[in-house]
Design an enzyme around this catalytic site. Structure first.
Site, PDB file in Angstrom:
ATOM      1  N   SER A 201      68.617  73.627 -20.289  1.00 26.25           N
ATOM      2  CA  SER A 201      68.977  72.226 -20.462  1.00 26.25           C
ATOM      3  C   SER A 201      67.758  71.470 -20.953  1.00 26.25           C
ATOM      4  CB  SER A 201      69.456  71.651 -19.132  1.00 26.25           C
ATOM      5  OG  SER A 201      69.315  70.247 -19.124  1.00 26.25           O
TER       6      SER A 201
ATOM      7  N   GLU B 261      81.097  80.038 -23.190  1.00 25.21           N
ATOM      8  CA  GLU B 261      81.779  78.754 -23.410  1.00 25.21           C
ATOM      9  C   GLU B 261      82.228  78.602 -24.867  1.00 25.21           C
ATOM     10  OE1 GLU B 261      78.295  76.683 -21.381  1.00 25.21           O
ATOM     11  OE2 GLU B 261      79.901  75.230 -21.071  1.00 25.21           O
TER      12      GLU B 261
ATOM     13  N   HIS C 255      96.108  82.545  -8.155  1.00 26.00           N
ATOM     14  CA  HIS C 255      95.990  81.071  -8.064  1.00 26.00           C
ATOM     15  C   HIS C 255      94.529  80.648  -7.881  1.00 26.00           C
ATOM     16  CE1 HIS C 255     100.388  81.039  -7.182  1.00 26.00           C
ATOM     17  NE2 HIS C 255     100.078  82.148  -6.561  1.00 26.00           N
TER      18      HIS C 255
END
Ligand code: ARG
Length: 455
Positions: A276, A289, A155
């Protein structure tokens, strides 16, 4: 003029041809198309449907065409309806009337079904090799991290400490099933549809088993209607790719999580991370990703092809031409992702000591306390209840398990003795695991040995 045009007064409108041409996709099947044609021609000659002389001429010309395409001399442009048409037209251009015998007792319907199977066979082989390479990289990392302790989760809540190697070995198992799925699929891929003709068979005396044998296929797809109508082998293949992608995506998700500052467990090489444009401090896990998101492409193709097929009456329908879009998308995406995740893993380091201090006396060792009581004959449910109360006390006082004194432990159960403090070392917890396949160093070592043999 199209190969089927004689009963028409006019040619296809340019826009209609452009819209319907599949050559931008099926152009990549030229090798398989030629292999299939050569097998077909050899069979026709053996069956005395065409002469030995014609066989020789056609095979020779087909090999030349193969070379022309591979060298870019014969351009596969949209003014050809598909790869079959392009090759047949070029053949006739080269050897005239003889070339017109190639399509005897064959249809593009059985031809495309065959091309796809031959192509799939090669690609399955490549995919299996790529998966094996990735498994080897995972295994190497597992060996490096035989004693690296990390928190295990259920979980996504801290559950029990485990060896990082154990976690990586779980992915090796998953990938092994992926390979098994592809291997099993080969049984169905290796059945030849050739000779089914349009769908009903042919009145010409051909030998379907002979072409299957030349093409090193196990047998023929017997029912000629099924032979040209079946796309479930492709669907099964895309489903197998989807499962591979699901596995890669789960691992990517973990890499992303572990690379966060909060985890600080994973560091990617600069070559495999991005920055970035606005925040100078950022180091982003883009490659993981992108694997996670490209999974959507493959799932999309699975649903895409299922949808193409779902209401098609037997036998061939032109809708089926769209199968290649989905097939190639699944192949390309899965292969690309397998390659990049392998590289990414080689260029990723895992911080061995990251969790050592943090897990000392951590509440994730509570299960070991339960087992301790069970071994002292306390019924499991009762032991679970007692330790639950101990956890409650630790949480309330913001302390770890080893910071609670023995006299306090004794208030919960008389069975607790000084030796419980040994349990609060995560390595001891891990080493105490006895069951087969568990996270104990002995069991993990066994698994590593096994995989070294297999891979
Ligand atoms: N390009 C077609 C396809 O990929 C080949 C089969 C065409 N057959 C036909 N009868 N129009 O499905």
């Amino acid at each position: 003029m199209a190969i089927w045009n004689s009963r028409f007064k006019k040619s296809l409108a340019e826009s209609a041809l452009k819209f319907s041409s599949s050559i931008d996709l099926d152009g990549r099947l030229y090798n398989e198309d030629i292999d299939g044609s050569i097998a077909h021609i050899k069979m026709l000659s053996k069956a005395k449907v065409i002469s030995k002389d014609d066989e020789k001429k056609i095979v020779h010309a087909l090999e030349e065409i193969r070379k022309e395409i591979s060298e870019g001399k014969l351009k596969l442009t949209w003014d050809k309806e598909d790869i079959h048409t392009a090759i047949e037209e070029r053949l006739t251009e080269k050897i005239g009337e003889t070339g017109k015998r190639l399509h005897t007792a064959r249809s593009r319907n059985d031809q495309i079904a065959l091309d796809e199977k031959l192509y799939l066979r090669k690609e399955i082989d490549k995919l299996i090799k790529l998966i094996s390479s990735f498994q080897k990289v995972l295994l190497k990392k597992a060996e490096e991290h035989k004693l690296t302790i990390v928190p295990g989760y259920t979980h996504l809540q801290r559950a029990q400490p485990i060896l990082f190697a154990h976690h990586l070995l779980a992915y090796i198992e998953m990938l092994q099933r992926d390979k098994e799925r592809f291997c099993d699929l080969l049984k169905r891929v290796n059945k030849s549809p050739l000779g089914a003709a349009a769908f009903a068979g042919t009145s010409i005396q051909i030998d379907r088993n002979f072409t299957a044998k030349i093409l090193k296929m196990d047998s023929i797809i017997e029912n000629s209607i099924d032979a040209v109508s079946d796309r479930d082998t492709l669907i099964e293949f895309i489903a197998a790719c989807s499962i591979v992608m699901m596995h890669l995506s789960r691992l990517s998700e973990e890499l992303i999580l572990w690379s966060s500052q909060e985890f600080s467990f994973v560091v990617f090489d600069d070559e495999y991370a991005t920055g970035s444009s606005l925040m100078p401090q950022k180091k982003n896990p883009d490659f993981a990703e992108l694997i996670r998101s490209k999974t959507g492409r493959v799932y999309g193709s699975l649903i895409g092809l299922l949808t193409v097929m779902k209401a098609l009456p037997l036998a061939y329908n032109r809708d089926m031409q769209e199968d290649k879009f989905h097939l190639f998308n699944a192949i390309d995406t899965t292969k690309d992702c397998l390659k990049i995740i392998t590289e990414l893993f080689i260029h990723t380091s895992f911080n061995k000591n990251r969790f050592e201090e943090e897990l000392k006396g951590d509440l994730s060792l509570a299960t070991d306390l339960v087992d301790y009581l069970v071994k002292k004959d306390v019924p499991f449910r009762k032991a679970h209840h007692i330790v639950g109360k101990i956890v409650e006390k630790c949480v309330e006082n913001n302390i770890k398990l080893h910071q609670l004194e023995l006299k306090d432990y004794k208030k919960f159960s008389r069975k607790f003795e000084n030796d419980i403090y040994n349990l609060f070392d995560p390595l001891i917890s891990i080493s105490n695991k006895k069951s087969a396949g568990s996270t104990s160093p002995i069991e993990v070592e066994k698994q590593i040995k096994k995989w070294k043999n297999i891979l």
